[in-house]
Design a protein around this motif. Structure first.
Motif, PDB file in Angstrom:
ATOM      1  N   GLU A 225       0.834  -1.212   0.000  1.00  0.00           N
ATOM      2  CA  GLU A 225       0.000   0.000   0.000  1.00  0.00           C
ATOM      3  C   GLU A 225       0.864   1.256   0.000  1.00  0.00           C
ATOM      4  O   GLU A 225       0.552   2.250  -0.660  1.00  0.00           O
ATOM      5  N   LEU A 226       1.951   1.244   0.751  1.00  0.00           N
ATOM      6  CA  LEU A 226       2.824   2.414   0.809  1.00  0.00           C
ATOM      7  C   LEU A 226       3.457   2.687  -0.549  1.00  0.00           C
ATOM      8  O   LEU A 226       3.595   3.837  -0.970  1.00  0.00           O
ATOM      9  N   LYS A 227       3.804   1.610  -1.265  1.00  0.00           N
ATOM     10  CA  LYS A 227       4.409   1.785  -2.583  1.00  0.00           C
ATOM     11  C   LYS A 227       3.401   2.365  -3.571  1.00  0.00           C
ATOM     12  O   LYS A 227       3.756   3.200  -4.418  1.00  0.00           O
ATOM     13  N   GLN A 230       3.174   6.053  -2.860  1.00  0.00           N
ATOM     14  CA  GLN A 230       4.375   6.744  -3.311  1.00  0.00           C
ATOM     15  C   GLN A 230       4.409   6.873  -4.829  1.00  0.00           C
ATOM     16  O   GLN A 230       4.801   7.913  -5.365  1.00  0.00           O
ATOM     17  N   ASP A 231       4.019   5.821  -5.532  1.00  0.00           N
ATOM     18  CA  ASP A 231       3.990   5.887  -6.998  1.00  0.00           C
ATOM     19  C   ASP A 231       2.971   6.905  -7.483  1.00  0.00           C
ATOM     20  O   ASP A 231       3.220   7.637  -8.448  1.00  0.00           O
ATOM     21  N   ILE A 236       2.157  12.526  -9.780  1.00  0.00           N
ATOM     22  CA  ILE A 236       1.630  13.899  -9.641  1.00  0.00           C
ATOM     23  C   ILE A 236       2.765  14.903  -9.590  1.00  0.00           C
ATOM     24  O   ILE A 236       2.728  15.961 -10.201  1.00  0.00           O
ATOM     25  N   PHE A 237       3.835  14.537  -8.859  1.00  0.00           N
ATOM     26  CA  PHE A 237       4.926  15.482  -8.646  1.00  0.00           C
ATOM     27  C   PHE A 237       5.826  15.613  -9.871  1.00  0.00           C
ATOM     28  O   PHE A 237       6.480  16.627 -10.048  1.00  0.00           O
ATOM     29  N   PRO A 247      -1.299  14.663  -2.128  1.00  0.00           N
ATOM     30  CA  PRO A 247      -2.336  13.699  -1.756  1.00  0.00           C
ATOM     31  C   PRO A 247      -2.682  13.791  -0.271  1.00  0.00           C
ATOM     32  O   PRO A 247      -1.879  14.265   0.549  1.00  0.00           O
ATOM     33  N   ALA A 248      -3.871  13.319   0.041  1.00  0.00           N
ATOM     34  CA  ALA A 248      -4.304  13.313   1.436  1.00  0.00           C
ATOM     35  C   ALA A 248      -3.388  12.427   2.260  1.00  0.00           C
ATOM     36  O   ALA A 248      -2.965  11.367   1.823  1.00  0.00           O
ATOM     37  N   GLY A 249      -3.090  12.894   3.452  1.00  0.00           N
ATOM     38  CA  GLY A 249      -2.207  12.141   4.324  1.00  0.00           C
ATOM     39  C   GLY A 249      -0.757  12.582   4.258  1.00  0.00           C
ATOM     40  O   GLY A 249       0.092  12.037   4.958  1.00  0.00           O
TER      41      GLY A 249
END
Length: 298
Positions: A225-227, A230-231, A236-237, A247-249
């Motif tokens: 989920e973390l990956k 991050q992707d 977006i960046f 992103p939220a969070g």
């Protein structure tokens, strides 16, 4: 052309491990090109340019003592050689300017004398890369030529000659033979100025935007989920717009170091004054105005 004039000398054996000591900054031998040469620093480059051009513009004349006093010997065979063209490839200005540049930038510069039939035919600016002194020293030596100079010319050609066949110009010396460049003595001031100039370049490349830190504020610990998050944020960046969504969070904070807080302008000005003062160039020549000076001449 000088090999037939060389004297036989005892030379100590030198290993590869001795090279860094023999050809080191402390002895005045170094590569005059490269990242750390200092030529990409604006103040140092301007000082070299001003000094070399100012000396090269001075006319060189051959003078002779006569009963009527000192007169210019226009009929002497060296008059046109020194005033117009010291060699077939360079005029007098370029020859003297290169000679002075080598002495100021490398600590020592040479003007090689090419003789034919006992007369000077040409003068060539060369970089002195080594100095060999007789084992007995300058005082106790019985040789006619006590010093042997190793030089590097155009296109990397190397040679050796005695002191009578080369004119030496030194920047800073404590013993009259070995020399150091001013930039080596002021390496810290020059390095500070180069780094500050590089920092400004990177700052402008980034659009005068400081670095930012993006922190994940959620409690996602699962690697998959973390990956994914991050992707997603990376997509977006990675766009080239100056505005992007977070992103939220996530929490964004700036790593902001103001130039005024770091006294950037004051420190950069001090480095410029140190370099110019050590090179002997007035700040007015560099476009810097002094508040308490009434004129550039003062």
């Amino acid at each position: 052309m000088f090999w037939d004039k060389l004297e036989k000398r005892e030379v100590a054996e030198t290993t590869v491990n001795d090279w860094p000591t023999l050809y080191s900054f402390e002895n005045g031998y170094e590569n005059a090109v490269g990242k750390n040469s200092g030529l990409n620093e604006s103040t140092y480059f301007s000082c070299l340019k001003i000094i070399s051009e100012s000396i090269a513009k001075c006319p060189f004349q051959v003078k002779q003592e006569t009963e009527k006093g000192e007169v210019v010997a226009t009929n002497h065979y060296l008059y046109d050689l020194l005033r117009l063209r010291p060699n077939s490839s360079m005029n007098a200005v370029n020859t003297i300017k290169t000679w002075v540049l080598l002495s100021k930038h490398c600590g020592i510069g040479g003007l090689l004398i090419d003789r034919q039939a006992g007369k000077v035919k040409a003068l060539y600016p060369v970089k002195v890369v080594g100095t060999t002194i007789d084992n007995a020293g300058l005082i106790n030596s019985t040789m006619n030529n006590k010093i042997l100079y190793d030089y590097q010319g155009v296109n990397g050609e190397y040679g050796s000659c005695f002191e009578k066949d080369i004119m030496i110009l030194r920047d800073f010396t404590l013993d009259g033979i070995n020399a150091k460049a001013t930039r080596n003595i002021l390496s810290e001031s020059l390095d500070t100025s180069i780094k500050s100039q590089g920092y400004l370049n990177k700052l402008f490349q980034n659009g005068l935007t400081d670095k930012i830190v993006v922190q994940l504020t959620s409690d996602l610990k699962e690697e998959g989920e973390l990956k994914k998050v991050q992707d997603k944020f990376g997509r977006i960046f990675s766009n080239h717009n100056r505005v992007f969504t977070v992103p939220a969070g996530y929490n964004v904070s700036s790593l902001n170091l103001k130039l005024s807080d770091a006294q950037f302008a004051e420190l950069r000005g001090m480095s410029k004054k140190d370099i110019a003062g050590s090179m002997g160039v007035p700040l007015s020549k560099l476009g810097e105005t002094i508040e308490n000076a009434k004129s550039d001449e003062q």
